[in-house]
Design a protein around this motif. Structure first.
Motif, PDB file in Angstrom:
ATOM      1  N   ILE A  36     -45.039   3.911 -95.604  1.00 43.69           N
ATOM      2  CA  ILE A  36     -45.953   4.728 -96.397  1.00 43.69           C
ATOM      3  C   ILE A  36     -45.606   6.207 -96.284  1.00 43.69           C
ATOM      4  CG2 ILE A  36     -47.822   3.049 -96.183  1.00 43.69           C
ATOM      5  CD1 ILE A  36     -49.096   4.902 -94.100  1.00 43.69           C
ATOM      6  N   ASN A  37     -46.058   6.974 -97.253  1.00 47.10           N
ATOM      7  CA  ASN A  37     -45.834   8.414 -97.250  1.00 47.10           C
ATOM      8  C   ASN A  37     -46.426   9.046 -95.989  1.00 47.10           C
ATOM      9  OD1 ASN A  37     -45.162  11.031 -98.504  1.00 47.10           O
ATOM     10  ND2 ASN A  37     -47.387  11.288 -98.601  1.00 47.10           N
ATOM     11  N   GLY A  38     -45.639   9.893 -95.319  1.00 44.71           N
ATOM     12  CA  GLY A  38     -46.096  10.567 -94.121  1.00 44.71           C
ATOM     13  C   GLY A  38     -45.943   9.775 -92.841  1.00 44.71           C
ATOM     14  N   GLN A  39     -45.410   8.567 -92.935  1.00 44.49           N
ATOM     15  CA  GLN A  39     -45.267   7.736 -91.740  1.00 44.49           C
ATOM     16  C   GLN A  39     -44.235   8.326 -90.785  1.00 44.49           C
ATOM     17  OE1 GLN A  39     -45.064   3.509 -92.489  1.00 44.49           O
ATOM     18  NE2 GLN A  39     -43.744   3.154 -90.711  1.00 44.49           N
ATOM     19  N   ASP A  40     -44.594   8.425 -89.493  1.00 45.86           N
ATOM     20  CA  ASP A  40     -43.646   8.857 -88.479  1.00 45.86           C
ATOM     21  C   ASP A  40     -42.605   7.765 -88.277  1.00 45.86           C
ATOM     22  OD1 ASP A  40     -45.261  11.056 -88.211  1.00 45.86           O
ATOM     23  OD2 ASP A  40     -46.141  10.432 -86.301  1.00 45.86           O
ATOM     24  N   ILE A  41     -41.339   8.156 -88.235  1.00 45.56           N
ATOM     25  CA  ILE A  41     -40.265   7.185 -88.104  1.00 45.56           C
ATOM     26  C   ILE A  41     -39.562   7.387 -86.756  1.00 45.56           C
ATOM     27  CG2 ILE A  41     -38.140   6.266 -89.104  1.00 45.56           C
ATOM     28  CD1 ILE A  41     -40.587   5.833 -90.863  1.00 45.56           C
ATOM     29  N   TYR A  42     -39.896   6.516 -85.809  1.00 44.45           N
ATOM     30  CA  TYR A  42     -39.221   6.504 -84.507  1.00 44.45           C
ATOM     31  C   TYR A  42     -38.241   5.342 -84.397  1.00 44.45           C
ATOM     32  CZ  TYR A  42     -42.693   9.937 -83.018  1.00 44.45           C
ATOM     33  OH  TYR A  42     -43.472  11.055 -82.909  1.00 44.45           O
ATOM     34  N   SER A  43     -38.403   4.380 -85.271  1.00 50.30           N
ATOM     35  CA  SER A  43     -37.457   3.273 -85.373  1.00 50.30           C
ATOM     36  C   SER A  43     -37.498   2.776 -86.803  1.00 50.30           C
ATOM     37  CB  SER A  43     -37.801   2.139 -84.400  1.00 50.30           C
ATOM     38  OG  SER A  43     -39.067   1.587 -84.698  1.00 50.30           O
ATOM     39  N   ILE A  44     -36.415   2.158 -87.234  1.00 54.25           N
ATOM     40  CA  ILE A  44     -36.314   1.711 -88.625  1.00 54.25           C
ATOM     41  C   ILE A  44     -35.400   0.509 -88.687  1.00 54.25           C
ATOM     42  CG2 ILE A  44     -34.352   3.186 -89.213  1.00 54.25           C
ATOM     43  CD1 ILE A  44     -37.388   2.541 -91.502  1.00 54.25           C
ATOM     44  N   MET A  45     -35.669  -0.365 -89.633  1.00 54.93           N
ATOM     45  CA  MET A  45     -34.806  -1.519 -89.890  1.00 54.93           C
ATOM     46  C   MET A  45     -34.433  -1.537 -91.362  1.00 54.93           C
ATOM     47  SD  MET A  45     -36.620  -4.574 -87.656  1.00 54.93           S
ATOM     48  CE  MET A  45     -35.151  -5.622 -87.670  1.00 54.93           C
ATOM     49  N   SER A  46     -33.310  -2.153 -91.652  1.00 58.53           N
ATOM     50  CA  SER A  46     -32.946  -2.353 -93.047  1.00 58.53           C
ATOM     51  C   SER A  46     -33.957  -3.291 -93.687  1.00 58.53           C
ATOM     52  CB  SER A  46     -31.534  -2.941 -93.151  1.00 58.53           C
ATOM     53  OG  SER A  46     -31.445  -4.164 -92.431  1.00 58.53           O
ATOM     54  N   ALA A  47     -33.987  -3.287 -95.007  1.00 59.97           N
ATOM     55  CA  ALA A  47     -34.980  -4.102 -95.722  1.00 59.97           C
ATOM     56  C   ALA A  47     -34.864  -5.582 -95.362  1.00 59.97           C
ATOM     57  CB  ALA A  47     -34.820  -3.907 -97.227  1.00 59.97           C
ATOM     58  N   ASP A  48     -33.626  -6.050 -95.105  1.00 60.89           N
ATOM     59  CA  ASP A  48     -33.433  -7.464 -94.800  1.00 60.89           C
ATOM     60  C   ASP A  48     -33.531  -7.766 -93.309  1.00 60.89           C
ATOM     61  OD1 ASP A  48     -31.090  -6.436 -93.776  1.00 60.89           O
ATOM     62  OD2 ASP A  48     -29.753  -7.529 -95.134  1.00 60.89           O
ATOM     63  N   GLY A  49     -33.747  -6.737 -92.473  1.00 63.27           N
ATOM     64  CA  GLY A  49     -33.925  -6.951 -91.048  1.00 63.27           C
ATOM     65  C   GLY A  49     -32.657  -7.162 -90.251  1.00 63.27           C
ATOM     66  N   SER A  50     -31.494  -7.033 -90.894  1.00 59.41           N
ATOM     67  CA  SER A  50     -30.237  -7.321 -90.192  1.00 59.41           C
ATOM     68  C   SER A  50     -29.757  -6.170 -89.320  1.00 59.41           C
ATOM     69  CB  SER A  50     -29.141  -7.682 -91.215  1.00 59.41           C
ATOM     70  OG  SER A  50     -28.838  -6.567 -92.046  1.00 59.41           O
ATOM     71  N   VAL A  51     -30.255  -4.951 -89.561  1.00 57.88           N
ATOM     72  CA  VAL A  51     -29.816  -3.775 -88.816  1.00 57.88           C
ATOM     73  C   VAL A  51     -31.044  -3.000 -88.364  1.00 57.88           C
ATOM     74  CG1 VAL A  51     -28.597  -1.566 -88.956  1.00 57.88           C
ATOM     75  CG2 VAL A  51     -27.635  -3.585 -90.058  1.00 57.88           C
ATOM     76  N   SER A  52     -31.048  -2.562 -87.113  1.00 58.56           N
ATOM     77  CA  SER A  52     -32.156  -1.773 -86.597  1.00 58.56           C
ATOM     78  C   SER A  52     -31.632  -0.555 -85.856  1.00 58.56           C
ATOM     79  CB  SER A  52     -33.030  -2.607 -85.661  1.00 58.56           C
ATOM     80  OG  SER A  52     -32.290  -3.019 -84.520  1.00 58.56           O
ATOM     81  N   ALA A  53     -32.428   0.511 -85.842  1.00 61.61           N
ATOM     82  CA  ALA A  53     -32.026   1.742 -85.158  1.00 61.61           C
ATOM     83  C   ALA A  53     -33.262   2.439 -84.610  1.00 61.61           C
ATOM     84  CB  ALA A  53     -31.285   2.676 -86.110  1.00 61.61           C
ATOM     85  N   THR A  54     -33.096   3.097 -83.469  1.00 66.14           N
ATOM     86  CA  THR A  54     -34.110   4.028 -83.006  1.00 66.14           C
ATOM     87  C   THR A  54     -33.783   5.392 -83.590  1.00 66.14           C
ATOM     88  OG1 THR A  54     -32.863   4.524 -80.976  1.00 66.14           O
ATOM     89  CG2 THR A  54     -34.493   2.754 -80.878  1.00 66.14           C
ATOM     90  N   VAL A  55     -34.817   6.189 -83.851  1.00 64.23           N
ATOM     91  CA  VAL A  55     -34.644   7.462 -84.551  1.00 64.23           C
ATOM     92  C   VAL A  55     -35.204   8.588 -83.688  1.00 64.23           C
ATOM     93  CG1 VAL A  55     -35.160   8.762 -86.655  1.00 64.23           C
ATOM     94  CG2 VAL A  55     -34.863   6.264 -86.764  1.00 64.23           C
ATOM     95  N   SER A  56     -34.384   9.599 -83.439  1.00 66.47           N
ATOM     96  CA  SER A  56     -34.838  10.789 -82.715  1.00 66.47           C
ATOM     97  C   SER A  56     -34.517  12.015 -83.555  1.00 66.47           C
ATOM     98  CB  SER A  56     -34.167  10.888 -81.346  1.00 66.47           C
ATOM     99  OG  SER A  56     -32.755  10.898 -81.455  1.00 66.47           O
ATOM    100  N   THR A  57     -35.317  13.067 -83.392  1.00 70.94           N
ATOM    101  CA  THR A  57     -35.226  14.225 -84.285  1.00 70.94           C
ATOM    102  C   THR A  57     -35.459  15.504 -83.502  1.00 70.94           C
ATOM    103  OG1 THR A  57     -36.196  12.824 -86.007  1.00 70.94           O
ATOM    104  CG2 THR A  57     -36.019  15.172 -86.485  1.00 70.94           C
ATOM    105  N   ILE A  58     -34.661  16.532 -83.801  1.00 69.63           N
ATOM    106  CA  ILE A  58     -34.871  17.860 -83.232  1.00 69.63           C
ATOM    107  C   ILE A  58     -34.916  18.879 -84.362  1.00 69.63           C
ATOM    108  CG2 ILE A  58     -33.756  17.318 -81.039  1.00 69.63           C
ATOM    109  CD1 ILE A  58     -31.302  18.873 -82.010  1.00 69.63           C
ATOM    110  N   VAL A  59     -35.503  20.030 -84.059  1.00 74.17           N
ATOM    111  CA  VAL A  59     -35.599  21.136 -85.012  1.00 74.17           C
ATOM    112  C   VAL A  59     -34.509  22.160 -84.700  1.00 74.17           C
ATOM    113  CG1 VAL A  59     -37.061  23.020 -85.852  1.00 74.17           C
ATOM    114  CG2 VAL A  59     -38.080  20.821 -85.267  1.00 74.17           C
ATOM    115  N   ASN A  60     -33.844  22.666 -85.723  1.00 73.52           N
ATOM    116  CA  ASN A  60     -32.911  23.778 -85.544  1.00 73.52           C
ATOM    117  C   ASN A  60     -33.666  25.093 -85.718  1.00 73.52           C
ATOM    118  OD1 ASN A  60     -30.695  22.128 -85.145  1.00 73.52           O
ATOM    119  ND2 ASN A  60     -30.089  22.118 -87.290  1.00 73.52           N
ATOM    120  N   PRO A  61     -33.285  26.169 -85.040  1.00 69.02           N
ATOM    121  CA  PRO A  61     -32.207  26.242 -84.057  1.00 69.02           C
ATOM    122  C   PRO A  61     -32.670  26.017 -82.631  1.00 69.02           C
ATOM    123  CG  PRO A  61     -32.965  28.444 -84.532  1.00 69.02           C
ATOM    124  CD  PRO A  61     -33.821  27.517 -85.366  1.00 69.02           C
ATOM    125  N   SER A  62     -33.985  25.771 -82.427  1.00 73.22           N
ATOM    126  CA  SER A  62     -34.525  25.709 -81.064  1.00 73.22           C
ATOM    127  C   SER A  62     -34.090  24.468 -80.311  1.00 73.22           C
ATOM    128  CB  SER A  62     -36.056  25.765 -81.118  1.00 73.22           C
ATOM    129  OG  SER A  62     -36.575  24.596 -81.727  1.00 73.22           O
TER     130      SER A  62
END
Length: 239
Positions: A36-62
Protein backbone atom coordinates in the motif's frame (compact mmCIF):
# COMPACT_ATOMS: atom_id res chain seq x y z
CA UNK A 1 27.43 -19.88 -2.41
CA UNK A 2 28.11 -20.23 1.34
CA UNK A 3 26.43 -22.82 3.56
CA UNK A 4 24.02 -20.30 5.10
CA UNK A 5 22.56 -19.34 1.75
CA UNK A 6 22.56 -22.96 0.56
CA UNK A 7 20.48 -24.09 3.53
CA UNK A 8 18.12 -21.13 3.26
CA UNK A 9 17.67 -21.69 -0.45
CA UNK A 10 16.81 -25.35 0.10
CA UNK A 11 14.05 -24.26 2.46
CA UNK A 12 12.50 -22.24 -0.37
CA UNK A 13 12.08 -25.39 -2.40
CA UNK A 14 14.20 -27.96 -4.19
CA UNK A 15 12.06 -27.47 -7.29
CA UNK A 16 14.29 -24.56 -8.36
CA UNK A 17 17.17 -26.82 -9.45
CA UNK A 18 16.48 -26.17 -13.15
CA UNK A 19 16.94 -22.91 -15.07
CA UNK A 20 16.96 -19.62 -13.16
CA UNK A 21 13.45 -18.29 -12.63
CA UNK A 22 12.85 -14.75 -13.92
CA UNK A 23 11.17 -12.46 -11.41
CA UNK A 24 10.47 -8.78 -10.85
CA UNK A 25 10.30 -6.78 -7.63
CA UNK A 26 7.74 -4.11 -8.49
CA UNK A 27 6.58 -2.87 -5.03
CA UNK A 28 2.96 -3.48 -6.07
CA UNK A 29 2.84 -6.91 -4.44
CA UNK A 30 5.21 -8.90 -2.27
CA UNK A 31 4.74 -12.65 -2.61
CA UNK A 32 1.20 -12.00 -3.83
CA UNK A 33 0.29 -9.63 -0.99
CA UNK A 34 -0.57 -6.06 -2.00
CA UNK A 35 1.78 -3.23 -0.99
CA UNK A 36 0.00 0.00 0.00
CA UNK A 37 0.97 3.63 -0.44
CA UNK A 38 3.26 4.81 2.36
CA UNK A 39 4.15 1.30 3.50
CA UNK A 40 7.57 1.02 5.17
CA UNK A 41 9.72 -1.45 3.27
CA UNK A 42 12.22 -3.36 5.41
CA UNK A 43 11.90 -6.54 3.39
CA UNK A 44 10.42 -7.34 0.00
CA UNK A 45 9.69 -10.34 -2.19
CA UNK A 46 9.07 -10.66 -5.88
CA UNK A 47 5.44 -11.03 -6.89
CA UNK A 48 5.89 -14.79 -7.39
CA UNK A 49 7.75 -15.26 -4.09
CA UNK A 50 10.87 -16.74 -5.69
CA UNK A 51 13.22 -13.94 -4.57
CA UNK A 52 13.40 -12.15 -1.23
CA UNK A 53 15.56 -9.33 0.12
CA UNK A 54 16.00 -7.32 3.27
CA UNK A 55 16.00 -3.56 2.66
CA UNK A 56 18.06 -0.95 4.50
CA UNK A 57 18.16 2.78 3.79
CA UNK A 58 20.33 5.76 4.70
CA UNK A 59 20.00 9.49 4.01
CA UNK A 60 22.70 11.44 2.17
CA UNK A 61 24.94 13.13 3.12
CA UNK A 62 24.63 12.35 6.85
CA UNK A 63 24.44 8.58 6.48
CA UNK A 64 21.70 8.44 9.12
CA UNK A 65 19.38 5.46 8.98
CA UNK A 66 15.89 6.05 7.59
CA UNK A 67 13.36 3.88 5.76
CA UNK A 68 12.37 3.20 2.17
CA UNK A 69 8.65 3.59 1.51
CA UNK A 70 6.28 2.63 -1.26
CA UNK A 71 4.88 5.61 -3.18
CA UNK A 72 1.71 5.14 -5.24
CA UNK A 73 2.11 7.10 -8.48
CA UNK A 74 -1.49 6.59 -9.67
CA UNK A 75 -4.94 6.40 -8.13
CA UNK A 76 -7.44 3.58 -8.48
CA UNK A 77 -8.46 4.81 -11.93
CA UNK A 78 -4.87 4.86 -13.19
CA UNK A 79 -4.58 8.66 -13.13
CA UNK A 80 -1.70 10.59 -11.53
CA UNK A 81 -2.35 10.46 -7.78
CA UNK A 82 -1.42 14.07 -7.04
CA UNK A 83 0.80 13.24 -4.09
CA UNK A 84 3.69 15.24 -2.66
CA UNK A 85 5.99 14.26 -5.54
CA UNK A 86 4.36 14.92 -8.94
CA UNK A 87 7.80 14.63 -10.56
CA UNK A 88 7.73 10.84 -10.06
CA UNK A 89 4.14 10.46 -11.26
CA UNK A 90 2.99 10.09 -14.90
CA UNK A 91 3.07 11.23 -17.60
CA UNK A 92 6.69 10.08 -17.97
CA UNK A 93 9.36 11.20 -20.40
CA UNK A 94 11.09 7.99 -21.46
CA UNK A 95 14.74 8.86 -22.07
CA UNK A 96 16.16 5.41 -22.81
CA UNK A 97 16.23 3.63 -26.18
CA UNK A 98 14.43 0.45 -25.10
CA UNK A 99 11.19 1.30 -26.88
CA UNK A 100 7.75 2.26 -25.52
CA UNK A 101 6.93 1.76 -21.87
CA UNK A 102 5.00 -1.52 -21.69
CA UNK A 103 4.82 -2.40 -17.98
CA UNK A 104 2.67 0.06 -16.00
CA UNK A 105 4.25 2.07 -13.19
CA UNK A 106 2.11 1.83 -10.06
CA UNK A 107 4.00 1.78 -6.76
CA UNK A 108 7.64 2.87 -6.72
CA UNK A 109 10.25 2.86 -3.94
CA UNK A 110 11.70 6.06 -2.49
CA UNK A 111 14.03 7.14 0.29
CA UNK A 112 11.62 8.61 2.83
CA UNK A 113 11.95 12.29 3.65
CA UNK A 114 9.12 12.50 6.16
CA UNK A 115 11.19 12.42 9.41
CA UNK A 116 13.18 15.45 8.17
CA UNK A 117 10.24 17.36 6.68
CA UNK A 118 8.62 19.54 9.34
CA UNK A 119 5.96 20.69 6.88
CA UNK A 120 4.71 17.13 6.40
CA UNK A 121 2.61 16.79 9.54
CA UNK A 122 0.34 14.24 7.84
CA UNK A 123 3.28 11.82 7.49
CA UNK A 124 2.53 11.36 3.78
CA UNK A 125 5.23 9.53 1.87
CA UNK A 126 7.72 11.89 0.22
CA UNK A 127 11.01 11.19 -1.58
CA UNK A 128 14.07 12.70 0.08
CA UNK A 129 15.26 15.86 -1.67
CA UNK A 130 18.82 15.31 -0.38
CA UNK A 131 19.00 11.76 -1.69
CA UNK A 132 20.09 8.55 -0.02
CA UNK A 133 21.02 4.92 -0.58
CA UNK A 134 18.71 1.90 -0.66
CA UNK A 135 20.38 -1.49 -0.19
CA UNK A 136 18.89 -4.89 -1.02
CA UNK A 137 20.50 -7.89 0.70
CA UNK A 138 19.52 -11.22 -0.81
CA UNK A 139 20.08 -13.45 2.22
CA UNK A 140 18.37 -16.61 1.00
CA UNK A 141 20.32 -17.08 -2.23
CA UNK A 142 22.33 -15.31 -4.87
CA UNK A 143 20.40 -13.65 -7.69
CA UNK A 144 21.04 -12.68 -11.28
CA UNK A 145 20.34 -8.96 -11.66
CA UNK A 146 19.45 -7.70 -15.13
CA UNK A 147 17.82 -4.27 -14.79
CA UNK A 148 15.90 -1.57 -12.94
CA UNK A 149 13.79 1.51 -13.72
CA UNK A 150 14.80 4.96 -12.42
CA UNK A 151 12.30 7.83 -12.30
CA UNK A 152 12.98 11.57 -11.83
CA UNK A 153 15.75 13.90 -12.93
CA UNK A 154 19.33 13.48 -11.71
CA UNK A 155 21.41 10.34 -11.53
CA UNK A 156 21.21 6.93 -9.90
CA UNK A 157 24.26 4.72 -9.30
CA UNK A 158 23.37 1.03 -9.31
CA UNK A 159 25.99 -1.33 -7.89
CA UNK A 160 26.13 -5.03 -7.15
CA UNK A 161 28.44 -7.17 -5.05
CA UNK A 162 28.92 -10.85 -4.24
CA UNK A 163 30.46 -12.02 -0.96
CA UNK A 164 31.64 -8.48 -0.31
CA UNK A 165 33.39 -8.06 -3.67
CA UNK A 166 32.22 -5.54 -6.28
CA UNK A 167 30.67 -7.10 -9.38
CA UNK A 168 29.40 -4.09 -11.37
CA UNK A 169 28.48 -0.42 -11.11
CA UNK A 170 26.31 1.49 -13.59
CA UNK A 171 25.12 5.10 -13.72
CA UNK A 172 21.65 6.07 -14.93
CA UNK A 173 21.68 9.74 -15.89
CA UNK A 174 18.32 11.43 -16.49
CA UNK A 175 19.82 14.90 -16.70
CA UNK A 176 17.49 17.71 -15.64
CA UNK A 177 14.36 16.25 -17.22
CA UNK A 178 11.44 16.23 -14.78
CA UNK A 179 9.32 13.06 -14.79
CA UNK A 180 12.12 11.32 -16.68
CA UNK A 181 12.04 7.52 -16.80
CA UNK A 182 15.01 5.41 -17.79
CA UNK A 183 15.39 1.65 -17.73
CA UNK A 184 18.77 0.09 -17.08
CA UNK A 185 19.18 -3.19 -18.91
CA UNK A 186 22.45 -5.04 -18.40
CA UNK A 187 23.69 -6.86 -21.47
CA UNK A 188 24.66 -9.81 -19.27
CA UNK A 189 23.00 -10.61 -15.96
CA UNK A 190 25.23 -10.06 -12.92
CA UNK A 191 25.34 -12.61 -10.10
CA UNK A 192 25.07 -10.73 -6.80
CA UNK A 193 23.94 -11.10 -3.20
CA UNK A 194 23.64 -7.34 -2.62
CA UNK A 195 22.37 -4.41 -4.69
CA UNK A 196 22.73 -0.71 -3.83
CA UNK A 197 20.77 2.15 -5.39
CA UNK A 198 22.53 5.44 -4.64
CA UNK A 199 20.56 8.59 -5.47
CA UNK A 200 23.50 10.83 -4.55
CA UNK A 201 22.14 14.21 -3.45
CA UNK A 202 19.00 13.92 -5.59
CA UNK A 203 15.46 12.70 -5.02
CA UNK A 204 13.96 9.96 -7.17
CA UNK A 205 12.39 6.52 -7.25
CA UNK A 206 13.07 2.99 -8.47
CA UNK A 207 10.75 0.33 -9.82
CA UNK A 208 10.80 -3.05 -11.56
CA UNK A 209 14.00 -4.53 -10.14
CA UNK A 210 14.67 -7.44 -12.50
CA UNK A 211 16.21 -10.46 -10.80
CA UNK A 212 16.35 -14.22 -11.17
CA UNK A 213 16.96 -16.65 -8.34
CA UNK A 214 20.15 -18.62 -8.87
CA UNK A 215 19.01 -22.25 -8.55
CA UNK A 216 20.71 -24.86 -6.46
CA UNK A 217 22.86 -27.33 -8.38
CA UNK A 218 20.99 -30.60 -8.78
CA UNK A 219 23.46 -32.45 -6.56
CA UNK A 220 23.06 -29.97 -3.72
CA UNK A 221 19.29 -30.07 -4.06
CA UNK A 222 19.31 -33.87 -3.79
CA UNK A 223 21.61 -33.67 -0.77
CA UNK A 224 19.26 -31.21 0.94
CA UNK A 225 16.32 -33.51 0.21
CA UNK A 226 18.19 -36.43 1.77
CA UNK A 227 19.12 -34.42 4.86
CA UNK A 228 15.53 -33.25 5.27
CA UNK A 229 14.26 -36.82 4.98
CA UNK A 230 16.84 -38.01 7.52
CA UNK A 231 15.83 -35.29 9.95
CA UNK A 232 12.17 -36.19 9.55
CA UNK A 233 12.93 -39.88 10.17
CA UNK A 234 14.88 -39.05 13.34
CA UNK A 235 12.04 -36.85 14.52
CA UNK A 236 9.52 -39.67 14.10
CA UNK A 237 11.83 -42.07 15.93
CA UNK A 238 12.17 -39.78 18.94
CA UNK A 239 8.42 -39.21 19.16
Amino acid sequence: MNLRRTLAASALGVAMCGAASAAVIDFDTSNGIGVINGQDIYSIMSADGSVSATVSTIVNPSGNTTVARAYATVDGAGNPRGGRDPDIEPTYVVVDTLGPLVDPINNVLVVDETPDDRNNSSNEVDDNRSGGVITFDFTAMDVLFSGVTFIDDGTLVVSGSLDGKAVFSSIIDNGRTENALQRLALGTSARVDQLTFDFGRNSGAIDNVMVSAVPLPAGVALLMTGLAALGFARRRKTT
